[in-house]
Motif scaffolding. Structure first.
Motif, PDB file in Angstrom:
ATOM      1  N   LEU A  24       1.099  -0.975   0.163  1.00 39.25           N
ATOM      2  CA  LEU A  24       0.271  -0.321  -0.304  1.00 39.25           C
ATOM      3  C   LEU A  24       0.759   1.329  -0.204  1.00 39.25           C
ATOM      4  CD1 LEU A  24      -2.289   1.205   0.794  1.00 39.25           C
ATOM      5  CD2 LEU A  24      -2.206   1.843   2.740  1.00 39.25           C
ATOM      6  N   LEU A  25       0.484   2.019  -1.279  1.00 38.11           N
ATOM      7  CA  LEU A  25       1.738   2.990  -1.140  1.00 38.11           C
ATOM      8  C   LEU A  25       0.646   4.587  -1.169  1.00 38.11           C
ATOM      9  CD1 LEU A  25       3.913   2.579  -4.347  1.00 38.11           C
ATOM     10  CD2 LEU A  25       4.191   1.800  -2.067  1.00 38.11           C
ATOM     11  N   GLN A  47       2.016  -6.661  -5.044  1.00 33.50           N
ATOM     12  CA  GLN A  47       0.900  -6.688  -5.786  1.00 33.50           C
ATOM     13  C   GLN A  47       0.377  -5.563  -4.765  1.00 33.50           C
ATOM     14  OE1 GLN A  47      -2.098  -7.923  -7.480  1.00 33.50           O
ATOM     15  NE2 GLN A  47      -2.746  -6.476  -7.061  1.00 33.50           N
ATOM     16  N   LEU A  48      -0.337  -4.163  -5.892  1.00 30.60           N
ATOM     17  CA  LEU A  48      -0.664  -2.898  -4.935  1.00 30.60           C
ATOM     18  C   LEU A  48      -1.602  -3.472  -4.506  1.00 30.60           C
ATOM     19  CD1 LEU A  48      -0.018  -0.604  -5.406  1.00 30.60           C
ATOM     20  CD2 LEU A  48      -0.513   0.086  -7.022  1.00 30.60           C
ATOM     21  N   VAL A  49      -2.161  -2.297  -3.504  1.00 28.82           N
ATOM     22  CA  VAL A  49      -3.486  -2.130  -2.718  1.00 28.82           C
ATOM     23  C   VAL A  49      -3.910  -0.852  -2.632  1.00 28.82           C
ATOM     24  CG1 VAL A  49      -4.464  -2.739  -0.719  1.00 28.82           C
ATOM     25  CG2 VAL A  49      -3.127  -4.445  -1.747  1.00 28.82           C
ATOM     26  N   ILE A  50      -4.987  -0.650  -2.902  1.00 25.31           N
ATOM     27  CA  ILE A  50      -5.401   0.854  -3.144  1.00 25.31           C
ATOM     28  C   ILE A  50      -6.948   0.924  -2.827  1.00 25.31           C
ATOM     29  CG2 ILE A  50      -5.134   1.426  -5.603  1.00 25.31           C
ATOM     30  CD1 ILE A  50      -3.951   4.056  -5.162  1.00 25.31           C
ATOM     31  N   SER A  51      -7.444   1.556  -2.305  1.00 18.08           N
ATOM     32  CA  SER A  51      -8.863   2.027  -2.470  1.00 18.08           C
ATOM     33  C   SER A  51      -9.696   3.161  -3.551  1.00 18.08           C
ATOM     34  CB  SER A  51      -9.253   2.847  -1.176  1.00 18.08           C
ATOM     35  OG  SER A  51      -9.313   3.044  -0.753  1.00 18.08           O
ATOM     36  N   PHE A  52     -10.434   3.244  -3.144  1.00 16.07           N
ATOM     37  CA  PHE A  52     -11.076   4.005  -4.411  1.00 16.07           C
ATOM     38  C   PHE A  52     -11.149   5.389  -3.592  1.00 16.07           C
ATOM     39  CE2 PHE A  52     -13.684   0.336  -6.823  1.00 16.07           C
ATOM     40  CZ  PHE A  52     -13.071   1.302  -7.772  1.00 16.07           C
ATOM     41  N   SER A  98      -4.008   5.217 -14.246  1.00 15.89           N
ATOM     42  CA  SER A  98      -2.942   3.209 -14.975  1.00 15.89           C
ATOM     43  C   SER A  98      -2.922   2.356 -13.050  1.00 15.89           C
ATOM     44  CB  SER A  98      -1.482   4.264 -15.211  1.00 15.89           C
ATOM     45  OG  SER A  98      -1.322   4.770 -14.617  1.00 15.89           O
ATOM     46  N   ILE A  99      -3.059   3.414 -12.585  1.00 12.98           N
ATOM     47  CA  ILE A  99      -2.576   2.986 -11.061  1.00 12.98           C
ATOM     48  C   ILE A  99      -3.675   1.729 -11.174  1.00 12.98           C
ATOM     49  CG2 ILE A  99      -2.619   3.231  -8.440  1.00 12.98           C
ATOM     50  CD1 ILE A  99      -1.783   6.294  -9.330  1.00 12.98           C
ATOM     51  N   ILE A 100      -4.974   1.818 -11.248  1.00  7.93           N
ATOM     52  CA  ILE A 100      -5.870   1.379 -10.888  1.00  7.93           C
ATOM     53  C   ILE A 100      -5.506   0.053 -11.359  1.00  7.93           C
ATOM     54  CG2 ILE A 100      -8.513   0.373 -11.110  1.00  7.93           C
ATOM     55  CD1 ILE A 100      -8.924   3.691 -10.614  1.00  7.93           C
ATOM     56  N   ASP A 101      -4.923   0.070 -13.025  1.00  4.15           N
ATOM     57  CA  ASP A 101      -4.573  -1.354 -13.761  1.00  4.15           C
ATOM     58  C   ASP A 101      -3.077  -1.823 -12.953  1.00  4.15           C
ATOM     59  OD1 ASP A 101      -6.410  -0.660 -15.270  1.00  4.15           O
ATOM     60  OD2 ASP A 101      -5.537   0.290 -17.019  1.00  4.15           O
ATOM     61  N   ILE A 102      -2.512  -1.310 -12.271  1.00  5.49           N
ATOM     62  CA  ILE A 102      -1.074  -2.069 -11.149  1.00  5.49           C
ATOM     63  C   ILE A 102      -2.027  -2.986 -10.184  1.00  5.49           C
ATOM     64  CG2 ILE A 102       0.647  -1.441 -10.283  1.00  5.49           C
ATOM     65  CD1 ILE A 102       1.144   0.987 -12.170  1.00  5.49           C
ATOM     66  N   MET A 103      -2.731  -2.046  -9.889  1.00  2.79           N
ATOM     67  CA  MET A 103      -3.391  -3.567  -9.304  1.00  2.79           C
ATOM     68  C   MET A 103      -3.947  -4.313 -10.106  1.00  2.79           C
ATOM     69  SD  MET A 103      -5.492  -2.394  -5.841  1.00  2.79           S
ATOM     70  CE  MET A 103      -7.240  -3.039  -5.135  1.00  2.79           C
ATOM     71  N   SER A 122      -4.492  -9.861  -9.310  1.00  4.41           N
ATOM     72  CA  SER A 122      -5.967  -9.064  -9.634  1.00  4.41           C
ATOM     73  C   SER A 122      -6.857  -8.959  -8.939  1.00  4.41           C
ATOM     74  CB  SER A 122      -6.275 -10.353 -10.405  1.00  4.41           C
ATOM     75  OG  SER A 122      -5.590 -10.640 -11.690  1.00  4.41           O
ATOM     76  N   LEU A 123      -6.554  -7.533  -8.206  1.00  2.00           N
ATOM     77  CA  LEU A 123      -7.531  -6.887  -7.215  1.00  2.00           C
ATOM     78  C   LEU A 123      -7.713  -5.958  -7.691  1.00  2.00           C
ATOM     79  CD1 LEU A 123      -5.363  -7.412  -3.947  1.00  2.00           C
ATOM     80  CD2 LEU A 123      -7.015  -9.023  -4.816  1.00  2.00           C
ATOM     81  N   ASP A 124      -9.170  -5.456  -7.202  1.00  2.00           N
ATOM     82  CA  ASP A 124      -9.679  -4.065  -7.767  1.00  2.00           C
ATOM     83  C   ASP A 124      -9.990  -3.465  -6.735  1.00  2.00           C
ATOM     84  OD1 ASP A 124     -10.857  -4.811 -10.310  1.00  2.00           O
ATOM     85  OD2 ASP A 124     -12.785  -5.588  -9.327  1.00  2.00           O
ATOM     86  N   PRO A 125     -10.063  -2.172  -6.706  1.00  2.00           N
ATOM     87  CA  PRO A 125      -9.368  -1.413  -5.329  1.00  2.00           C
ATOM     88  C   PRO A 125     -10.710  -1.402  -4.476  1.00  2.00           C
ATOM     89  CG  PRO A 125      -9.557   0.515  -7.238  1.00  2.00           C
ATOM     90  CD  PRO A 125      -9.459  -1.080  -7.980  1.00  2.00           C
ATOM     91  N   TYR A 126     -10.274  -2.226  -3.476  1.00  2.00           N
ATOM     92  CA  TYR A 126     -11.489  -2.711  -2.147  1.00  2.00           C
ATOM     93  C   TYR A 126     -10.589  -2.001  -1.316  1.00  2.00           C
ATOM     94  CZ  TYR A 126      -8.141  -6.411  -1.096  1.00  2.00           C
ATOM     95  OH  TYR A 126      -7.219  -7.403  -1.196  1.00  2.00           O
ATOM     96  N   LEU A 127     -11.228  -1.798   0.354  1.00  2.00           N
ATOM     97  CA  LEU A 127     -10.758  -2.005   1.403  1.00  2.00           C
ATOM     98  C   LEU A 127     -11.111  -2.879   2.085  1.00  2.00           C
ATOM     99  CD1 LEU A 127     -13.151   1.391   2.719  1.00  2.00           C
ATOM    100  CD2 LEU A 127     -10.511   1.601   1.913  1.00  2.00           C
TER     101      LEU A 127
END
Length: 115
Positions: free
Chosen positions: A8-9, A49-54, A80-85, A91-96
């Motif tokens: 998580l960045l 694996q990048l993890v980021i929320s909406f 592009s950040i969402i695509d990296i995730m 293969s994650l979608d942005p979630y919490l």
């Protein structure tokens, strides 16, 4: 370890990355962090694996608007950040993750409600 390292960045890392690029900097610590996640290489396991929320994506967009980036560039960067995730090893979608449970964040970004 069978699973990739989940990373998580913070929003300020992504802002620093785009600003370093615009200033012509190469190989800064922030650029290295983003590069390691975007190429899915991290540590001994060599998978990240990048993890980021909406909510973080929306915060990033707000900060970039304050810094007067164009809407097209903001959307291209955050997409592009969402695509990296999405295309990372898990293969994650942005979630919490709240209280140990996966809960999807507001999905209006992907599919706006019908008017």
């Amino acid at each position: 370890m069978d699973r990739p390292v989940r990373v998580l960045l913070d929003v300020n890392v992504f802002v620093g990355n785009i600003m370093a690029h615009d200033r012509g900097h190469k190989g800064t610590a922030i650029q290295t962090l983003v590069s390691m996640v975007s190429s899915q290489k991290w540590g001994i396991d060599d998978r990240a694996q990048l993890v980021i929320s909406f909510e973080m994506v929306e915060t990033l967009e707000t900060v970039l608007r304050r810094l007067q980036f164009t809407e097209d560039r903001i959307k291209a960067y955050t997409n592009s950040i969402i695509d990296i995730m999405k295309y990372g090893p898990d293969s994650l979608d942005p979630y919490l993750i709240l209280g140990g449970e996966e809960r999807f964040a507001v999905t209006a970004r992907l599919a706006p409600p019908a008017a």
